[in-house]
Design a protein around this motif. Structure first.
Motif, PDB file in Angstrom:
ATOM      1  N   PRO A   1       0.820  -1.203   0.000  1.00 47.13           N
ATOM      2  CA  PRO A   1       0.000   0.000   0.000  1.00 47.13           C
ATOM      3  C   PRO A   1       0.861   1.264   0.000  1.00 47.13           C
ATOM      4  CG  PRO A   1      -0.129  -1.128   2.122  1.00 47.13           C
ATOM      5  CD  PRO A   1       0.671  -1.982   1.206  1.00 47.13           C
ATOM      6  N   LEU A   2       0.410   2.263  -0.720  1.00 43.51           N
ATOM      7  CA  LEU A   2       1.038   3.571  -0.835  1.00 43.51           C
ATOM      8  C   LEU A   2       2.336   3.554  -1.631  1.00 43.51           C
ATOM      9  CD1 LEU A   2       0.116   6.360   0.168  1.00 43.51           C
ATOM     10  CD2 LEU A   2       1.644   6.101   2.092  1.00 43.51           C
ATOM     11  N   VAL A   3       3.112   2.489  -1.524  1.00 36.48           N
ATOM     12  CA  VAL A   3       4.414   2.392  -2.197  1.00 36.48           C
ATOM     13  C   VAL A   3       4.270   1.814  -3.595  1.00 36.48           C
ATOM     14  CG1 VAL A   3       6.679   1.298  -2.070  1.00 36.48           C
ATOM     15  CG2 VAL A   3       5.623   2.187  -0.014  1.00 36.48           C
ATOM     16  N   GLY A   4       3.329   0.916  -3.764  1.00 35.47           N
ATOM     17  CA  GLY A   4       3.147   0.254  -5.050  1.00 35.47           C
ATOM     18  C   GLY A   4       3.955  -1.032  -5.133  1.00 35.47           C
TER      19      GLY A   4
ATOM     20  N   ILE B   1      15.007  -4.776   1.140  1.00 37.18           N
ATOM     21  CA  ILE B   1      13.652  -4.366   0.758  1.00 37.18           C
ATOM     22  C   ILE B   1      13.087  -3.389   1.779  1.00 37.18           C
ATOM     23  CG2 ILE B   1      11.290  -5.171   0.380  1.00 37.18           C
ATOM     24  CD1 ILE B   1      12.531  -7.752  -0.745  1.00 37.18           C
ATOM     25  N   ALA B   2      13.319  -3.628   3.066  1.00 38.36           N
ATOM     26  CA  ALA B   2      12.844  -2.711   4.102  1.00 38.36           C
ATOM     27  C   ALA B   2      13.436  -1.319   3.917  1.00 38.36           C
ATOM     28  CB  ALA B   2      13.180  -3.258   5.487  1.00 38.36           C
ATOM     29  N   ALA B   3      14.714  -1.251   3.569  1.00 41.27           N
ATOM     30  CA  ALA B   3      15.354   0.045   3.334  1.00 41.27           C
ATOM     31  C   ALA B   3      14.746   0.741   2.112  1.00 41.27           C
ATOM     32  CB  ALA B   3      16.855  -0.147   3.146  1.00 41.27           C
ATOM     33  N   LEU B   4      14.446  -0.029   1.067  1.00 44.00           N
ATOM     34  CA  LEU B   4      13.837   0.522  -0.142  1.00 44.00           C
ATOM     35  C   LEU B   4      12.447   1.077   0.156  1.00 44.00           C
ATOM     36  CD1 LEU B   4      13.994   0.920  -3.242  1.00 44.00           C
ATOM     37  CD2 LEU B   4      13.021  -1.364  -3.460  1.00 44.00           C
TER      38      LEU B   4
ATOM     39  N   ARG C   1      11.122   4.998  -0.023  1.00 43.99           N
ATOM     40  CA  ARG C   1       9.948   5.425  -0.806  1.00 43.99           C
ATOM     41  C   ARG C   1       8.918   6.123   0.074  1.00 43.99           C
ATOM     42  NH1 ARG C   1       8.331   0.824  -5.255  1.00 43.99           N
ATOM     43  NH2 ARG C   1      10.298   0.807  -6.398  1.00 43.99           N
ATOM     44  N   LEU C   2       8.719   5.616   1.296  1.00 44.84           N
ATOM     45  CA  LEU C   2       7.758   6.240   2.202  1.00 44.84           C
ATOM     46  C   LEU C   2       8.228   7.622   2.651  1.00 44.84           C
ATOM     47  CD1 LEU C   2       6.623   3.224   4.413  1.00 44.84           C
ATOM     48  CD2 LEU C   2       5.253   4.450   2.724  1.00 44.84           C
ATOM     49  N   SER C   3       9.530   7.790   2.830  1.00 41.30           N
ATOM     50  CA  SER C   3      10.047   9.088   3.277  1.00 41.30           C
ATOM     51  C   SER C   3      10.077  10.120   2.152  1.00 41.30           C
ATOM     52  CB  SER C   3      11.436   8.930   3.888  1.00 41.30           C
ATOM     53  OG  SER C   3      12.348   8.501   2.907  1.00 41.30           O
ATOM     54  N   ALA C   4       9.906   9.676   0.922  1.00 41.63           N
ATOM     55  CA  ALA C   4       9.907  10.588  -0.230  1.00 41.63           C
ATOM     56  C   ALA C   4       8.499  11.148  -0.463  1.00 41.63           C
ATOM     57  CB  ALA C   4      10.417   9.875  -1.472  1.00 41.63           C
TER      58      ALA C   4
ATOM     59  N   PRO D   1       9.931   7.439   8.493  1.00 42.50           N
ATOM     60  CA  PRO D   1       9.274   6.145   8.728  1.00 42.50           C
ATOM     61  C   PRO D   1      10.274   5.095   9.226  1.00 42.50           C
ATOM     62  CG  PRO D   1       9.638   6.459   6.402  1.00 42.50           C
ATOM     63  CD  PRO D   1      10.053   7.735   7.076  1.00 42.50           C
ATOM     64  N   LYS D   2       9.793   4.203  10.046  1.00 42.07           N
ATOM     65  CA  LYS D   2      10.577   3.064  10.533  1.00 42.07           C
ATOM     66  C   LYS D   2       9.916   1.806   9.982  1.00 42.07           C
ATOM     67  CE  LYS D   2      13.133   5.669  13.137  1.00 42.07           C
ATOM     68  NZ  LYS D   2      14.111   6.404  12.422  1.00 42.07           N
TER      69      LYS D   2
END
Length: 191
Positions: free
Chosen positions: A75-78, A90-93, A97-100, A106-107
């Motif tokens: 969700p939200l990231v796609g 993947i968590a870092a990616l 994306r969430l912080s952009a 985000p954590k």
């Protein structure tokens, strides 16, 4: 008389202990660190199920599966390319994306909750597909498939690692590991 029996017992015990094969015993910490090193190197593949946790964002958190096209639809990231990447990567990616533009600092945590299955065929009583468990060995996999058939060759196993086109022959030892998506084949003995 008692002293003589005690001396004979001690000599017999010492001889039998000296003849016993020496094996390296792993300390508990080493055993767990060996298992964890395999998990840290784990790369996601089609069929894996992961749990994504975004701190203080329950609507963005949840359980997701890697699709047949190798993507995680979040969700939200796609869509996020997941095949061949580790959970930390993947968590870092996702965090980036969430912080952009979506969340401030985000954590994100990602963990594998269900690994893709392994397959076993050939000379076992119940060939088929079975769920993978962390630390699985070929002997455990054979036990999961209800053991050897009477015609089974019990010294060699053939394994095709996930993503490989070639099958490799291995000596069947207690340490021989199985990884998610592997295909194990046990051959037939001739005599």
């Amino acid at each position: 008389m008692i002293l003589r029996a005690a001396v004979i017992f001690c000599l017999t015990f010492a001889t039998s202990c000296a003849a016993a094969p020496q094996t390296k015993v792993l300390a508990t910490g080493e055993r767990y660190s060996l298992a964890n090193s395999q998990i840290e190197d784990y790369r996601l593949g089609v069929g894996d199920k992961v749990k994504l946790t975004v701190f203080n964002e329950p609507t963005l958190s949840g359980e997701f599966s890697v699709s047949a096209s190798g993507l995680l639809s979040l969700p939200l990231v796609g869509d996020v390319e997941a095949v061949g990447k580790g959970p930390v990567e993947i968590a870092a990616l996702v965090q980036a994306r969430l912080s952009a533009g979506y969340l401030r600092e985000p954590k994100v945590n990602l963990e594998v909750i269900t690994y893709r299955p392994f397959f076993i065929l050939g000379e076992v009583k119940s060939p088929g597909q079975y769920p993978y468990a962390s630390g699985l060995t070929v002997l455990n996999a054979i036990a999961t498939a209800q053991g050897f058939t009477p015609r089974s060759k019990r010294t060699r196993a053939f394994i095709r690692r996930s993503g490989s086109a070639l099958e490799e022959e291995f000596a069947l030892t207690p340490e021989l590991r199985v990884f998610p998506g592997d295909t194990i084949r046990l051959g037939e003995r001739y005599f």
